[in-house]
Design a protein around this motif. Sequence first.
Motif, mmCIF file in Angstrom:
data_model
loop_
_atom_site.group_PDB
_atom_site.id
_atom_site.type_symbol
_atom_site.label_atom_id
_atom_site.label_comp_id
_atom_site.label_asym_id
_atom_site.label_seq_id
_atom_site.Cartn_x
_atom_site.Cartn_y
_atom_site.Cartn_z
ATOM 1 N N MET A 286 0.379 -6.801 -18.645
ATOM 2 C CA MET A 286 0.504 -7.728 -17.766
ATOM 3 C C MET A 286 0.803 -6.605 -16.396
ATOM 4 S SD MET A 286 -1.926 -9.658 -17.618
ATOM 5 C CE MET A 286 -2.335 -9.960 -18.805
ATOM 6 N N LEU A 287 1.783 -6.166 -16.116
ATOM 7 C CA LEU A 287 2.367 -5.859 -15.168
ATOM 8 C C LEU A 287 1.942 -4.720 -14.854
ATOM 9 C CD1 LEU A 287 5.000 -6.264 -13.253
ATOM 10 C CD2 LEU A 287 6.294 -4.563 -15.010
ATOM 11 N N SER A 288 1.603 -4.095 -15.890
ATOM 12 C CA SER A 288 0.815 -2.739 -15.188
ATOM 13 C C SER A 288 -0.169 -2.631 -14.989
ATOM 14 C CB SER A 288 0.768 -2.357 -16.651
ATOM 15 O OG SER A 288 0.015 -0.513 -15.955
ATOM 16 N N TYR A 289 -0.925 -3.894 -15.601
ATOM 17 C CA TYR A 289 -2.320 -4.092 -14.882
ATOM 18 C C TYR A 289 -2.619 -4.506 -13.136
ATOM 19 C CZ TYR A 289 -6.441 -6.736 -14.640
ATOM 20 O OH TYR A 289 -7.572 -7.123 -13.631
ATOM 21 N N VAL A 290 -1.619 -5.535 -13.489
ATOM 22 C CA VAL A 290 -1.518 -6.386 -11.694
ATOM 23 C C VAL A 290 -1.360 -4.695 -10.708
ATOM 24 C CG1 VAL A 290 -0.253 -7.526 -10.609
ATOM 25 C CG2 VAL A 290 -0.966 -8.546 -12.528
ATOM 26 N N ARG A 291 0.150 -3.987 -10.827
ATOM 27 C CA ARG A 291 0.605 -3.314 -9.943
ATOM 28 C C ARG A 291 -0.532 -2.532 -10.078
ATOM 29 N NH1 ARG A 291 4.155 -1.199 -13.253
ATOM 30 N NH2 ARG A 291 3.097 0.287 -14.148
ATOM 31 N N THR A 292 -1.493 -1.919 -11.079
ATOM 32 C CA THR A 292 -2.411 -1.080 -10.698
ATOM 33 C C THR A 292 -3.310 -1.465 -10.112
ATOM 34 O OG1 THR A 292 -1.704 0.374 -13.248
ATOM 35 C CG2 THR A 292 -3.657 1.138 -12.069
ATOM 36 N N SER A 293 -4.022 -2.334 -10.166
ATOM 37 C CA SER A 293 -5.140 -3.243 -9.636
ATOM 38 C C SER A 293 -4.202 -3.165 -8.320
ATOM 39 C CB SER A 293 -5.403 -4.657 -10.383
ATOM 40 O OG SER A 293 -5.691 -4.870 -11.611
ATOM 41 N N MET A 294 -3.247 -3.428 -7.960
ATOM 42 C CA MET A 294 -2.908 -3.417 -6.410
ATOM 43 C C MET A 294 -2.952 -2.447 -5.802
ATOM 44 S SD MET A 294 -2.605 -7.009 -5.445
ATOM 45 C CE MET A 294 -3.906 -7.546 -7.059
ATOM 46 N N LEU A 295 -2.614 -1.316 -6.310
ATOM 47 C CA LEU A 295 -2.754 0.239 -6.002
ATOM 48 C C LEU A 295 -4.140 0.096 -5.659
ATOM 49 C CD1 LEU A 295 -0.235 1.485 -7.930
ATOM 50 C CD2 LEU A 295 0.558 0.709 -5.860
ATOM 51 N N THR A 296 -4.509 -0.218 -6.519
ATOM 52 C CA THR A 296 -6.640 0.640 -6.570
ATOM 53 C C THR A 296 -6.829 -0.591 -5.712
ATOM 54 O OG1 THR A 296 -6.939 0.693 -9.254
ATOM 55 C CG2 THR A 296 -8.380 0.834 -7.475
ATOM 56 N N ILE A 297 -6.650 -1.192 -5.275
ATOM 57 C CA ILE A 297 -7.011 -2.602 -3.802
ATOM 58 C C ILE A 297 -6.171 -2.083 -2.041
ATOM 59 C CG2 ILE A 297 -7.255 -4.777 -2.650
ATOM 60 C CD1 ILE A 297 -6.522 -5.755 -5.660
ATOM 61 N N LEU A 298 -5.531 -1.327 -2.414
ATOM 62 C CA LEU A 298 -4.867 -0.733 -1.153
ATOM 63 C C LEU A 298 -5.213 0.084 -1.227
ATOM 64 C CD1 LEU A 298 -2.630 -1.436 0.482
ATOM 65 C CD2 LEU A 298 -0.928 0.252 -0.752
ATOM 66 N N ARG A 299 -5.595 1.537 -1.597
ATOM 67 C CA ARG A 299 -6.081 2.417 -1.693
ATOM 68 C C ARG A 299 -7.570 2.845 -1.011
ATOM 69 N NH1 ARG A 299 -6.647 7.605 -5.727
ATOM 70 N NH2 ARG A 299 -7.352 8.876 -4.688
ATOM 71 N N ALA A 300 -8.222 2.065 -2.064
ATOM 72 C CA ALA A 300 -9.457 1.655 -1.215
ATOM 73 C C ALA A 300 -9.747 1.461 0.446
ATOM 74 C CB ALA A 300 -10.139 0.188 -1.956
ATOM 75 N N TYR A 301 -8.305 -0.595 0.449
ATOM 76 C CA TYR A 301 -8.357 -0.158 1.711
ATOM 77 C C TYR A 301 -8.195 0.874 2.875
ATOM 78 C CZ TYR A 301 -7.720 -3.644 5.804
ATOM 79 O OH TYR A 301 -8.320 -4.629 6.762
#
Length: 330
Positions: free
Chosen positions: A211-226
């Motif tokens: 779950m930690l890996s999912y949250v970290r990767t998701s947040m990085l994906t959102i930040l990168r897209a923004y």
Amino acid sequence: MKLIIQIPCFNEEETLRKTLDDLPREIVGIDEIEYLVINDGSSDKTTSVARDWGVNYIVNFTQNKGLAKGFMAGIDVALENGADIIVNTDADNQYQGKDIERLVQPILEQRADIVIGERPIADTEDFSWLKKKLQRIGSWAVRQASNTDIPDAPSGFRAFSREAALRLNVVNDYTYTLETIVQAGREKIPIVSVPIDTNNALRPSRLAKTMLSYVRTSMLTILRAYLVYKPLKAFLFLSIFPTIPGLIIWIRFLYFFITIGGAGHIQSLILACTLIIIGFVCVMIGILGDTICANRKILQDVQYHTRKQYYDGVKLSEPHKREECRIYYR
């Protein structure tokens, strides 16, 4: 009106047939339905199951490339074969095939170009309390980054019009779900969500190991897209954190310089200048990023017209229907 339903797969021998059996054979407003399986480097009999079932197209990766690469490869093959609407679903039978009719309806009514299936997260027994909360927080973050009101951003059950599919770009290797929503929101592509039902999980999720890996990767994906779509705004915001403390320290130094000559406070002046310079660099990076963003929009427009010309040409040149499964190797 032609619909192609695509299913990204990685070692889905046990669940793929059940998923395929659940897909609709006809939908009101759709003249033709075809099926596409993306085999993302599976080591089991996923391809054989798909071929024996009778799917129309198979995309074979020689090695596992990830969900995002598989999704985009499927989009390309669907466009090449004349899809007017493309539906993406998962091979684990999480989503119910009957809801595809509900999913494509806004596109048929020309109310949207992208439709996201909204799962009943709060009532899903397979999701833990923590996962439900994280899903809600993650969807909120995507809504802020994309300026949309999509309540279930990680949902992989979605439909795309041909026009929207021609404009899609996914640059990360993790997943397409979050980035495409940010892109749709920032590029003003009409996007809506519709409520759907889900089946009980046949296997654990493979998108992330923990779950930690999912949250970290998701947040990085959102930040990168923004950062890709709003670099100036992002870096102007970041520049506030070093600039304001730097100005406060600089004003403090000026006060002491005027009152007592500034002796013993040179370190404050150095720190203030350093922080202000860091803030200035952030602003410059934002301006540079905004310039690159403008150039990216021009390139995306060129890419859109090139893809449209190519895929529309292929569509017009192949009016006949193929009876055998066509396999694409990537």
